[in-house]
Design a protein around this motif. Structure first.
Motif, PDB file in Angstrom:
ATOM      1  N   GLU A 131      18.094   9.055 -12.619  1.00  0.00           N
ATOM      2  CA  GLU A 131      17.511   7.737 -12.857  1.00  0.00           C
ATOM      3  C   GLU A 131      16.117   7.625 -12.255  1.00  0.00           C
ATOM      4  N   GLY A 132      15.697   8.699 -11.621  1.00  0.00           N
ATOM      5  CA  GLY A 132      14.370   8.649 -11.025  1.00  0.00           C
ATOM      6  C   GLY A 132      14.379   7.925  -9.686  1.00  0.00           C
ATOM      7  N   ILE A 133      15.544   7.737  -9.166  1.00  0.00           N
ATOM      8  CA  ILE A 133      15.771   7.030  -7.910  1.00  0.00           C
ATOM      9  C   ILE A 133      14.897   5.781  -7.783  1.00  0.00           C
ATOM     10  N   GLU A 169       0.816  -1.200   0.000  1.00  0.00           N
ATOM     11  CA  GLU A 169       0.000   0.000   0.000  1.00  0.00           C
ATOM     12  C   GLU A 169       0.862   1.267   0.000  1.00  0.00           C
ATOM     13  N   ALA A 170       1.985   1.180   0.675  1.00  0.00           N
ATOM     14  CA  ALA A 170       2.825   2.356   0.825  1.00  0.00           C
ATOM     15  C   ALA A 170       4.040   2.274  -0.091  1.00  0.00           C
ATOM     16  N   LYS A 171       3.861   1.657  -1.216  1.00  0.00           N
ATOM     17  CA  LYS A 171       5.046   1.293  -2.006  1.00  0.00           C
ATOM     18  C   LYS A 171       5.839   2.479  -2.540  1.00  0.00           C
ATOM     19  N   ASP A 172       5.193   3.613  -2.709  1.00  0.00           N
ATOM     20  CA  ASP A 172       5.937   4.763  -3.234  1.00  0.00           C
ATOM     21  C   ASP A 172       6.766   5.484  -2.172  1.00  0.00           C
ATOM     22  N   LEU A 173       6.390   5.269  -0.917  1.00  0.00           N
ATOM     23  CA  LEU A 173       7.036   6.068   0.121  1.00  0.00           C
ATOM     24  C   LEU A 173       8.543   5.877   0.230  1.00  0.00           C
ATOM     25  N   PRO A 174       9.053   4.654   0.114  1.00  0.00           N
ATOM     26  CA  PRO A 174      10.506   4.525   0.203  1.00  0.00           C
ATOM     27  C   PRO A 174      11.234   5.297  -0.897  1.00  0.00           C
ATOM     28  N   HIS A 175      10.485   5.741  -1.883  1.00  0.00           N
ATOM     29  CA  HIS A 175      11.102   6.516  -2.958  1.00  0.00           C
ATOM     30  C   HIS A 175      10.959   8.014  -2.735  1.00  0.00           C
ATOM     31  N   ALA A 176      10.257   8.361  -1.688  1.00  0.00           N
ATOM     32  CA  ALA A 176      10.063   9.774  -1.382  1.00  0.00           C
ATOM     33  C   ALA A 176      11.269  10.300  -0.632  1.00  0.00           C
ATOM     34  N   ILE A 215      19.432   7.494  13.906  1.00  0.00           N
ATOM     35  CA  ILE A 215      18.830   6.439  13.069  1.00  0.00           C
ATOM     36  C   ILE A 215      19.270   6.643  11.618  1.00  0.00           C
ATOM     37  N   PRO A 216      19.868   5.625  11.011  1.00  0.00           N
ATOM     38  CA  PRO A 216      20.330   5.775   9.622  1.00  0.00           C
ATOM     39  C   PRO A 216      19.162   5.677   8.646  1.00  0.00           C
ATOM     40  N   LEU A 217      18.359   6.735   8.620  1.00  0.00           N
ATOM     41  CA  LEU A 217      17.100   6.696   7.864  1.00  0.00           C
ATOM     42  C   LEU A 217      17.313   6.439   6.379  1.00  0.00           C
ATOM     43  N   HIS A 218      18.316   7.086   5.810  1.00  0.00           N
ATOM     44  CA  HIS A 218      18.558   6.917   4.376  1.00  0.00           C
ATOM     45  C   HIS A 218      18.897   5.467   4.062  1.00  0.00           C
ATOM     46  N   ASP A 219      19.602   4.837   5.000  1.00  0.00           N
ATOM     47  CA  ASP A 219      19.997   3.460   4.831  1.00  0.00           C
ATOM     48  C   ASP A 219      18.779   2.541   4.916  1.00  0.00           C
ATOM     49  N   LEU A 220      17.897   2.846   5.851  1.00  0.00           N
ATOM     50  CA  LEU A 220      16.673   2.063   5.981  1.00  0.00           C
ATOM     51  C   LEU A 220      15.814   2.203   4.720  1.00  0.00           C
ATOM     52  N   LEU A 221      15.820   3.399   4.141  1.00  0.00           N
ATOM     53  CA  LEU A 221      15.048   3.598   2.912  1.00  0.00           C
ATOM     54  C   LEU A 221      15.606   2.741   1.773  1.00  0.00           C
ATOM     55  N   LEU A 222      16.917   2.704   1.689  1.00  0.00           N
ATOM     56  CA  LEU A 222      17.531   1.849   0.666  1.00  0.00           C
ATOM     57  C   LEU A 222      17.184   0.382   0.888  1.00  0.00           C
ATOM     58  N   LYS A 223      17.237  -0.032   2.157  1.00  0.00           N
ATOM     59  CA  LYS A 223      16.902  -1.420   2.469  1.00  0.00           C
ATOM     60  C   LYS A 223      15.455  -1.727   2.103  1.00  0.00           C
ATOM     61  N   LEU A 224      14.592  -0.735   2.334  1.00  0.00           N
ATOM     62  CA  LEU A 224      13.189  -0.940   1.970  1.00  0.00           C
ATOM     63  C   LEU A 224      13.043  -1.120   0.463  1.00  0.00           C
ATOM     64  N   ARG A 225      13.812  -0.334  -0.276  1.00  0.00           N
ATOM     65  CA  ARG A 225      13.746  -0.478  -1.730  1.00  0.00           C
ATOM     66  C   ARG A 225      14.241  -1.850  -2.154  1.00  0.00           C
ATOM     67  N   ASN A 226      15.291  -2.301  -1.504  1.00  0.00           N
ATOM     68  CA  ASN A 226      15.784  -3.642  -1.812  1.00  0.00           C
ATOM     69  C   ASN A 226      14.726  -4.688  -1.518  1.00  0.00           C
ATOM     70  N   ALA A 283       6.723  -3.059  -7.033  1.00  0.00           N
ATOM     71  CA  ALA A 283       7.391  -1.984  -7.751  1.00  0.00           C
ATOM     72  C   ALA A 283       6.900  -0.628  -7.283  1.00  0.00           C
ATOM     73  N   GLY A 284       7.726   0.030  -6.528  1.00  0.00           N
ATOM     74  CA  GLY A 284       7.399   1.395  -6.138  1.00  0.00           C
ATOM     75  C   GLY A 284       7.631   2.289  -7.332  1.00  0.00           C
TER      76      GLY A 284
END
Ligand code: SF4
Lengths: 230, 493
Positions: B491-493, B375-382, B397-408, B416-417
């Protein structure tokens, strides 16, 4: 509905399943600075620092030397605010102050925090609240207020004007010192060492929710006075 | 003008058991609209700039800040590793003080507990102090709907939360719930309640709110708060408010109910001295919040006020799923809002675009984790992965790192976010234009120093946002993303 044992077992299981160990120690980001700190950690003159911090927050502080001065201050404040009702803690220090008589003479009714049938009625109507404080913190201009017999929480909260009287010996330097008192109190005395309520009260009540403009006296008192005695 | 907020929750039929029904989906679309909303942009900019400046000033003035941050991280790490033990200890301590403890797996459990309690007590008026946990489970709406026969009046008492409630709106920032509303809009909302025209003037509006809410404080049957921190050792609940509503809600009504996320625990009373200082300084730029209130159980014998009955609800609602996983650090959050204030995406879109109780970087991390990744699939790309959030976070908290992990994780799970590149034309332009991204004062000056170096090396635009460097004087930023920001962006991240 979760049963305690089940709930905790679930949590325990999950804490232990992980091969994952967080590794990001945060030290890389906030490195200590070379420039000298602007806040003096030693705090040479705690009472002066307390008053300075309180004033910066929009509170009023004064150093006094005797009870007579405190009485005078409270009386003239009551006159200035055209107070009809003052509510105060029921503690020996405020008995000793002997302000009740003079206040009544000046037409200000005094309610003492004992045996009240409806405390909301009293504290909600009062124009001024008067209390002592367990400690004061110089670093931040904070009063440390304990709950307990005679020490109504509402007294410090509901009236628009609030006055606290604190002996200078009660001034601590820092926030950790104050918190440490209760940590130690609990370690030594268990529940008896930690009152049901402890509040670090720092300056007038305020809100910045409307366009970040300061509004003073939101729900608690906007008019805060602290008298440091001694 | 009113912010274009996400469509109301009621439209969603699917009431997920957690109570998380708001429309997380559609971040890109909402963000695109938000970016074009000039009024919203001004409001967000005012709030975030002021917050960042205030916070930099008080944190820089505290020499031990870096040490505190490190301690905070390690305390939370220790807490999570032994969370079952600390929860048990907390429950024992509260019961030892004569309080009641309830373990809630879901938001639904919380609603049932409070609803049944209100029924038993014959309660009519419930006052609430700001609590993100109860926002998360939409407690107010669900109590009103599921316990309609009780005709409960549930009143938010934080000024911003109250106005949001009256406007049928949701908070758009953890700390500044209605930063998206200007004073004219607020005057409209309050005039509706007052039944007369109130001027768009802070004094008039604030005084009206004080009078109106005072009646509620004095007549409330039950007070509901969240918890900024809960102390396992002593059973103490710490709430911080500047307005005093937290202290009122816990002092005046005869019953006090705390809804606390299980991650809010700290082991020892002395740990509070680390956290209350970091929270006040990071969140609102204060040395200490005006009312930093510690409540341990119901009122003691001999006390006249303070709640006679004390109920602690320890709420999981998806949190324990993160324990022992690569996302565990998301639970260390103390909800200070600092990461929102420095986030280049949040600063462009405001909070409502995220469609979740939690917005900004922490929202982009925690929402997919609590709500499910689909449901929240776009958020890790925000996120631009610039790392400003990590730098700002008082718990590290390494937030950027957690975001990358979420994308992985999304890739692994075949979710597909949406790439945000196209959605963000306006935003991208702003990012490229230094004049639009100026942060005033010292923060801005400091920010340019380390980044200029990084920029020379990696081709990162010199105008990267955020007050980076306010804490990193004379240091280069660590390498944060595997690729330079601009390439990721292309690349549109
Ligand atoms: S993630 Fe960190 S910076 Fe963001 S709200 Fe939580 S504690 Fe504050």
């Amino acid at each position: 509905m979760a049963d305690r044992a089940e709930f905790l077992e679930k949590v325990r299981h999950r804490t232990q399943r992980g091969r994952y160990k967080p590794t990001h120690a945060p030290d890389v980001a906030w490195t200590p600075k070379d420039e000298p700190p602007r806040e003096d950690p030693r705090i040479e003159d705690p009472p002066a620092r307390f008053l300075q911090e309180l004033e910066a927050l929009g509170g009023h502080g004064k150093r006094v030397t005797n009870l007579g001065e405190v009485r005078e201050y409270v009386l003239s404040l009551a006159r200035g605010r055209e107070a009809k009702l003052l509510v105060r803690w029921d503690v020996p220090e405020l008995e000793e102050l002997g302000a009740d008589g003079p206040l009544e003479e000046a037409g200000v009714e005094v309610a003492v925090w004992r045996g009240l049938e409806d405390f909301r009625e009293v504290a909600g109507k009062a124009d001024i609240g008067l209390s002592t404080a367990e400690w004061a913190i110089a670093e931040t201009g904070t009063l440390v207020l304990e709950g307990g017999r005679g020490k109504g929480r509402s007294v410090t909260l509901l009236p628009p004007t609030y006055v606290a009287v604190v002996p200078v010996e009660k001034i601590l330097r820092t926030v950790p010192e104050a918190i440490e008192k209760y940590a130690a109190g609990y370690a030594a005395g268990g529940a008896a060492g930690l009152p049901a309520n402890v509040c670090l009260h720092t300056g007038p009540s305020r809100s910045g929710d409307i366009e970040m403009s300061l509004f003073v006296g939101m729900h608690g008192p906007g008019d805060v006075h602290v008298l440091l005695m001694g | 003008m009113e912010t274009r907020k996400p469509t109301r929750r009621r439209e969603t039929e699917d009431r997920r058991p957690e109570g998380l029904v708001s429309p997380v989906e559609g971040f890109n679309e909402r963000a695109r609209r938000a970016v074009r909303d000039g009024d919203l942009h001004d409001s967000v900019e005012l709030f975030t700039n002021k917050s960042v400046a205030g916070r930099n000033a008080v944190l820089n003035a505290l020499p031990e800040a870096p040490g505190l941050r490190e301690r905070a991280y390690h305390i939370k790490q220790e807490t999570m590793a032994n969370l079952d033990r600390y929860l048990g200890q907390m429950a024992d301590a509260v019961e030892g003080r004569g309080g009641n403890v309830f373990f809630a797996d879901t938001g639904e459990d919380v609603v049932r507990y409070i609803g049944d309690l209100a029924r038993r007590k014959g309660a009519k008026v419930l006052t609430k102090s700001k609590s993100m946990a109860t926002e998360e489970i939409e407690l107010n709406r669900r109590l009103e709907e599921d316990y309609a026969d009780l005709d409960l009046e549930i009143v938010e008492t934080d000024l911003g939360e109250w106005i949001a409630q009256l406007a049928g709106d949701t908070p758009s920032h953890i700390v500044g719930p209605i930063l998206h509303m200007n004073r004219r809009r607020i005057a409209d909302v309050l005039s509706g309640v007052a039944g007369e025209e109130l001027p768009p003037d802070v004094e008039a509006l604030g005084s009206f709110a004080r009078r109106r809410l005072r009646e509620k404080f004095l007549t409330a049957d039950i007070g509901i708060t969240g918890a900024n921190f809960g102390v396992a050792e002593t059973g103490t609940i710490a709430t911080v408010t500047n307005e005093g509503n937290g202290r009122l809600v816990t002092s005046v009504p005869p019953v006090h109910v705390v809804v606390m996320g299980i991650e809010k625990l700290v082991p020892r009373f002395e740990d509070l001295s680390v956290f209350v200082r970091l929270l006040a300084r990071s969140g609102t730029g204060q040395k200490l919040t005006v009312y930093t209130n510690f409540v341990t159980g119901p009122r003691a014998p001999g006390e006249i006020d303070g709640a006679e009955e004390f109920h602690l609800i320890l709420m999981d609602n998806g949190r324990s799923e993160l324990l022992g996983t690569e996302f565990e650090e998301a639970l260390y959050c103390i909800r200070c809002g600092a990461c929102l204030n420095v986030c280049p995406v949040y600063r462009q879109t405001g909070g409502h675009a995220y469609g979740s109780t939690y917005s900004g970087p922490i929202g982009a991390v925690i929402t997919p984790l609590l709500k499910g990744g689909k449901e929240a699939k776009d958020l890790p790309h925000a996120s631009s992965l610039c790392g400003a959030c990590w730098e700002a976070c008082p718990v590290g908290i390494p937030l950027h790192d957690l975001l990358l992990k979420l994308r992985n994780k999304q890739v692994r799970e075949g979710v597909a976010g949406k790439a945000q590149g196209l959605a963000f034309k306006g935003f991208e332009n702003t990012m490229k234009n230094p004049a639009l991204y100026k942060i005033s004062g010292k923060a801005g000056r400091l920010a340019r120093k380390p980044l200029a170096k990084a920029g020379a090396k990696d081709g990162i635009p010199k105008t990267l946002p955020g007050p980076l460097g306010a804490w990193t004087n004379g240091r280069d930023l660590p390498e944060l993303a595997p690729k330079p920001f601009r390439e990721l962006w292309k690349e549109g991240i």
